[in-house]
Design a protein around this motif. Sequence first.
Motif, short mmCIF file in Angstrom:
data_model
loop_
_atom_site.label_atom_id
_atom_site.label_comp_id
_atom_site.label_asym_id
_atom_site.label_seq_id
_atom_site.Cartn_x
_atom_site.Cartn_y
_atom_site.Cartn_z
N LEU A 83 -29.06 -12.51 -21.27
CA LEU A 83 -28.87 -13.08 -21.96
C LEU A 83 -27.02 -13.48 -21.61
O LEU A 83 -25.98 -13.23 -21.36
N GLY A 84 -27.17 -13.44 -19.92
CA GLY A 84 -26.57 -13.94 -19.49
C GLY A 84 -25.62 -15.50 -19.78
O GLY A 84 -24.25 -15.51 -19.24
N GLU A 85 -25.67 -16.09 -20.40
CA GLU A 85 -24.90 -17.00 -20.90
C GLU A 85 -24.17 -16.42 -21.80
O GLU A 85 -23.20 -17.47 -22.40
N GLU A 86 -23.82 -15.82 -22.33
CA GLU A 86 -23.19 -15.00 -23.49
C GLU A 86 -22.58 -13.80 -22.92
O GLU A 86 -21.95 -13.64 -23.66
N VAL A 87 -22.79 -13.55 -21.87
CA VAL A 87 -21.86 -12.59 -21.23
C VAL A 87 -20.01 -13.19 -20.56
O VAL A 87 -20.48 -13.29 -19.67
N ARG A 88 -19.35 -12.07 -20.61
CA ARG A 88 -17.84 -12.37 -19.61
C ARG A 88 -18.39 -12.22 -18.96
O ARG A 88 -18.68 -10.77 -18.11
N ASP A 89 -17.74 -13.12 -17.12
CA ASP A 89 -17.92 -12.12 -16.68
C ASP A 89 -19.49 -11.11 -15.32
O ASP A 89 -19.80 -11.13 -15.18
N PRO A 90 -20.22 -12.84 -15.62
CA PRO A 90 -21.42 -12.33 -15.77
C PRO A 90 -22.64 -11.99 -14.63
O PRO A 90 -22.79 -11.08 -13.94
N ALA A 91 -21.71 -12.46 -13.39
CA ALA A 91 -21.88 -12.47 -11.65
C ALA A 91 -20.88 -10.54 -11.66
O ALA A 91 -22.29 -9.25 -10.81
N ARG A 92 -19.72 -9.67 -12.32
CA ARG A 92 -20.34 -8.49 -12.24
C ARG A 92 -20.76 -7.76 -14.09
O ARG A 92 -20.69 -6.62 -12.76
N VAL A 93 -20.59 -8.38 -14.37
CA VAL A 93 -20.66 -7.54 -15.55
C VAL A 93 -22.69 -6.92 -16.05
O VAL A 93 -23.07 -6.41 -15.66
N ILE A 94 -23.24 -7.83 -15.37
CA ILE A 94 -24.92 -7.85 -15.87
C ILE A 94 -25.07 -7.23 -14.57
O ILE A 94 -25.87 -6.15 -15.22
N PRO A 95 -25.01 -6.66 -13.50
CA PRO A 95 -26.31 -6.05 -12.92
C PRO A 95 -24.90 -4.62 -13.13
O PRO A 95 -26.23 -3.51 -13.08
N ARG A 96 -24.06 -4.09 -13.16
CA ARG A 96 -23.21 -2.96 -13.99
C ARG A 96 -23.78 -2.55 -15.16
O ARG A 96 -24.70 -1.68 -15.76
N ALA A 97 -24.66 -3.52 -16.30
CA ALA A 97 -24.98 -3.38 -17.48
C ALA A 97 -26.23 -2.95 -16.94
O ALA A 97 -26.79 -1.87 -17.61
N VAL A 98 -27.05 -3.28 -16.18
CA VAL A 98 -28.12 -2.72 -15.96
C VAL A 98 -29.08 -2.58 -15.25
O VAL A 98 -29.50 -1.31 -16.30
N VAL A 99 -27.80 -1.42 -14.28
CA VAL A 99 -27.51 -0.41 -14.19
C VAL A 99 -27.41 1.13 -14.51
O VAL A 99 -28.05 2.34 -14.44
N ILE A 100 -26.46 0.73 -15.06
CA ILE A 100 -26.14 1.67 -16.49
C ILE A 100 -27.05 2.16 -17.54
O ILE A 100 -27.60 3.13 -17.91
N ALA A 101 -27.58 1.04 -18.10
CA ALA A 101 -28.23 1.03 -19.17
C ALA A 101 -29.50 1.57 -18.61
O ALA A 101 -30.58 2.54 -19.33
N LEU A 102 -30.00 1.12 -16.50
CA LEU A 102 -31.11 2.21 -16.90
C LEU A 102 -31.01 3.22 -16.46
O LEU A 102 -32.19 4.04 -16.58
N GLY A 103 -30.42 3.76 -15.77
CA GLY A 103 -29.86 5.06 -15.59
C GLY A 103 -29.81 5.83 -17.16
O GLY A 103 -30.10 6.50 -16.63
#
Length: 427
Positions: free
Chosen positions: A210-230
């Motif tokens: 969903l990278g094309e639908e996330v605001r500020d993807p360079a910052r948000v996507i890595p954080r979201a992946v780590v938080i959700a998986l943790g």
Amino acid sequence: MRGPQARSLQRSLSLGDAVTIGLGAMVGAGVFAVWGPATAAAGGAVLLALALAAVVAICNALSSAALAARYPSAGGTYVYGRERLGEVWGYLAGWCFVVGKTASCAAMAMTVGAYLVPGAERVAAVVAVVLVTALNLAGVHRSVAASRVIVSVVACALLGVAVAAVWPRPSGPLLDPARLVAAPESGWGVLQAAGLLFFAFAGYARVATLGEEVRDPARVIPRAVVIALGAVLVLYAVVGVVVLGVLGPAGTAASTAPVADAAAVVWGSGWAWVVRLAAGLAAVGALLNLVLGVSRTTLAMARDGHLPQVLATVAGPQGVPRVAELGVGLVVLVLVVVADLRGVIGFSSFGVLLYYAVANAAAFTLRREWSVGAWVPVLGLAGCLVLVVALPRTSVLVGLAVVAVGAAAYLLAPFGRRGPGEGRSGS
């Protein structure tokens, strides 16, 4: 000027939305259904298998997060493989994702029926697919809102079982710690169990697709992946300890609904329906997010000419890839009618592990650009390949045949493949 088919998706998802989508995809039917077959393979060492699956998942997540920050467009590893390794590797990653996760969609839909409407599973599964497809067509924000409610209900039910299992009782604790420590029946069985358990972890890719639908993807996507998986790692460890500690290895391996059976022990049989309802909701949530991810990868592949161009259509005020979502929904409906639940779980694990193998290989090419270390994608790639080989033989053979079909389609039916730079995803 862009034509209507090349229209970009809208960047409207926040960090919380992205985390919710990742949680909704991972906290699904896998955590309710996979303990039985995994324990049958690994015996009392199933928690060791969970740890191995978690290590591979963490490496995959870190590699995916680094790549998503570099290439924040729809398509996930399909885009990463194409940009870092070459077009054929991106295509094969996308193919493995689409076919593997389409099988996962069918598994989730069938689980909805099995838990909520026993005796009419396939009819209920068809209804679930139709409703989820309709909800996704209404826009991604409605899907996020539904996922948030589902994740909350499921997490509360699972934690409620855990608390009841360790609560002091006059007759003694229901959870026996001695059942948690056992020698593995075989190393191969532990590896096979880890491959099956990986099925329950694989939802974090949904954030990257969903990278094309996330605001500020360079910052948000890595954080979201780590938080959700943790968060999911902690939840799965708790559930595994409770199920194994209450039912024991033999009871867990023999159960078709081990979490519900554990709930019947700690809550009483009259309350086991709460977990069954939670399992059904979890499967709906996973199905909701799976269709989102598969349709976005389908959209990216169609943009680049590897699938029919009509699947690249983005339409409506919400900017939804309607044709791709309808196409995915139709294929899932067919699988629901003809497929077997155990078969689609094994096949899905095969496709998703190969998908992440490409992601790790692509991430290795970034080793000079990120601080985590080159060992992460190397370990992730090796782990994916080992778990693929360890899966049940039927799953491996069927998976290899489907990959061969995809390779032949790439060579013989490219659907008007575009030249370099034309219509690239997110361009």
